[in-house]
Design a protein around this motif. Structure first.
Motif, PDB file in Angstrom:
ATOM      1  N   LEU A  15       0.835  -1.206   0.000  1.00  0.00           N
ATOM      2  CA  LEU A  15       0.000   0.000   0.000  1.00  0.00           C
ATOM      3  C   LEU A  15       0.868   1.254   0.000  1.00  0.00           C
ATOM      4  O   LEU A  15       0.623   2.198  -0.754  1.00  0.00           O
ATOM      5  CB  LEU A  15      -0.901   0.013   1.228  1.00  0.00           C
ATOM      6  N   ILE A  18       2.404   1.711  -3.377  1.00  0.00           N
ATOM      7  CA  ILE A  18       1.430   2.172  -4.380  1.00  0.00           C
ATOM      8  C   ILE A  18       1.174   3.662  -4.205  1.00  0.00           C
ATOM      9  O   ILE A  18       1.175   4.437  -5.160  1.00  0.00           O
ATOM     10  CB  ILE A  18       0.109   1.386  -4.247  1.00  0.00           C
ATOM     11  N   ILE A  19       0.939   4.063  -2.942  1.00  0.00           N
ATOM     12  CA  ILE A  19       0.643   5.480  -2.685  1.00  0.00           C
ATOM     13  C   ILE A  19       1.842   6.338  -3.082  1.00  0.00           C
ATOM     14  O   ILE A  19       1.697   7.386  -3.719  1.00  0.00           O
ATOM     15  CB  ILE A  19       0.261   5.689  -1.206  1.00  0.00           C
ATOM     16  N   GLY A  22       1.999   6.606  -6.759  1.00  0.00           N
ATOM     17  CA  GLY A  22       0.941   7.501  -7.231  1.00  0.00           C
ATOM     18  C   GLY A  22       1.332   8.954  -7.084  1.00  0.00           C
ATOM     19  O   GLY A  22       1.169   9.750  -8.007  1.00  0.00           O
ATOM     20  N   PHE A  23       1.900   9.290  -5.915  1.00  0.00           N
ATOM     21  CA  PHE A  23       2.267  10.685  -5.702  1.00  0.00           C
ATOM     22  C   PHE A  23       3.396  11.120  -6.628  1.00  0.00           C
ATOM     23  O   PHE A  23       3.408  12.243  -7.124  1.00  0.00           O
ATOM     24  CB  PHE A  23       2.644  10.931  -4.241  1.00  0.00           C
TER      25      PHE A  23
END
Lengths: 148, 238
Positions: A15, A18-19, A22-23
């Motif tokens: 997680l 992924i975050i 994404g950022f």
């Protein structure tokens, strides 16, 4: 470590990754994902005449002038101190009005006027019944716009 | 949590809960939309077209909350191997996609008179369209898996990965200048006047209950499906 906890740790790590990814992607997209450029951005980074861009900002108060042909309008898009004169020929949407948001598509001519071929009206996040809007003075509305 | 791992126990709660959620949701929707479309005042600037938000906003909320549910269910499936989590995620996917589509269509219908365009590739609209395609991808992946009972691991991982789109949708109007207006409703404040706000909140609650009823119905149907298959297999072996 029990397999269940192991999976929990792995999932949490995934997680976070992924975050983070994404950022990173968003930071890269930051400038390209914007729908339009504001007058202040254009003042800092001018665009050569003839190149198609979108210009967005507030329609300056008392700036809409109708030409004698009846379908051409001139107005000023402003953002703080920066101002861009715009000319548009055609039918503007109903919500296109002074002291309200606008997005214009087109290009600059040689004299620095933005010649728009499409005009989109922006709506703000305020919803209220008509009676209340009448009570509210224009200064209050302007104040709220500036605070934003 | 594993108390509900037993399908019989889950069904014992889901079966009586379904009509309550469904009819309760329907009552709230009617109670919000009828006054919302006839009695409450129009918006000062947009006029009557603003009323479409009584469907648009709940649909947007459920489209995003649906994937939030898929995220939670997928994590529960991957970490705790809960047997019903995969079923729940699959049950959410189709109504989630439907509400996302409703959100896009109503937004487009509202955008034409308000903005002057049916569609613009702005951050909010594009990321919402991506969400719809993520739903399609999830539905296809889950349907393609051989492990019917608890859905595939691949679908669950896709459900977790796809959740990165949720903050992008939420912040798209803050990070990038966009045609779509910024957030109207915060946790403590709202820039929608109370006269226009209450049908919106009631409709959102109503559509959410209806969503819950649809998910429970789909979960029950999937569990029944699994049972039929298991019984047929046993009969074939006997």
């Amino acid at each position: 470590m029990k397999p269940k906890n192991q999976r929990l740790v792995l999932a949490l790590l995934a997680l976070v990754a992924i975050i983070g990814a994404g950022f990173l992607a968003l930071a890269g997209l930051r400038d390209n994902a914007a729908l339009f450029r504001t007058p202040a951005e254009l003042a800092a980074n001018p665009v050569e005449p003839g190149r198609d861009i979108r210009l967005g900002g507030m329609v300056a108060a008392n700036s809409i002038r109708e030409a004698s042909d009846g379908v051409t309008i001139d107005f000023i898009v402003e953002e703080g101190e920066a101002r861009v004169p715009v000319r548009f020929t055609g039918i503007a949407p109903d919500l296109f009005r002074e002291s309200s948001g606008v997005v214009a598509e087109g290009a600059f001519d040689r004299r620095g006027t933005f010649i728009a071929h499409t005009i989109l009206a922006k709506h703000d996040e305020n919803y209220m019944p008509p009676q209340m809007a009448d009570m509210e003075t224009r200064d209050e509305r302007l104040q709220r716009t500036l605070e934003r | 949590m594993h108390a509900f791992a037993n399908p019989a126990r889950f069904l014992g709660i889901a079966r009586p809960l379904t009509p309550w959620l469904g009819w309760g949701g329907a009552a709230l929707i009617v109670g919000a939309l009828v006054p919302g479309l006839t009695v409450t005042p129009p918006d000062a600037v947009q006029g009557e077209s603003a009323r479409i938000m009584y469907v648009h906003v709940p649909a947007a909320w459920l489209g995003m909350a649906g994937w939030g549910g898929i995220l939670v269910a997928s994590l529960v499936q991957l970490i705790w191997r809960h047997p019903l989590a995969g079923v729940a995620a699959r049950a959410i996917a189709v109504p989630g996609a439907a509400f996302t589509a409703i959100c896009l269509v109503t937004g487009s219908l509202w955008g034409r008179p308000t903005w002057g365009t049916w569609w613009e590739w702005d951050g909010r609209m594009t990321s919402m369209l991506v969400l719809l395609f993520l739903y399609f991808g999830y539905i296809a992946l889950a349907a393609a898996s051989d492990e019917r009972a608890s859905t595939s691991r691949v679908a669950a991982i896709f459900g977790v990965l796809g959740a990165i789109n949720l903050p992008i949708i939420h912040y798209s109007v803050t990070w990038w200048n966009s045609l779509h207006q910024p957030q109207s409703i915060g946790l403590t404040s709202s820039s929608i006047d109370a006269a226009l706000l209450w049908p919106l909140l009631v409709a959102t609650a109503g559509f959410s209950l209806l969503f819950g009823a649809i998910v429970l119905m789909r979960m029950r149907a999937m569990i029944a499906d699994i049972r039929v298959e298991a019984r047929l297999r046993r009969m074939a072996e006997a």
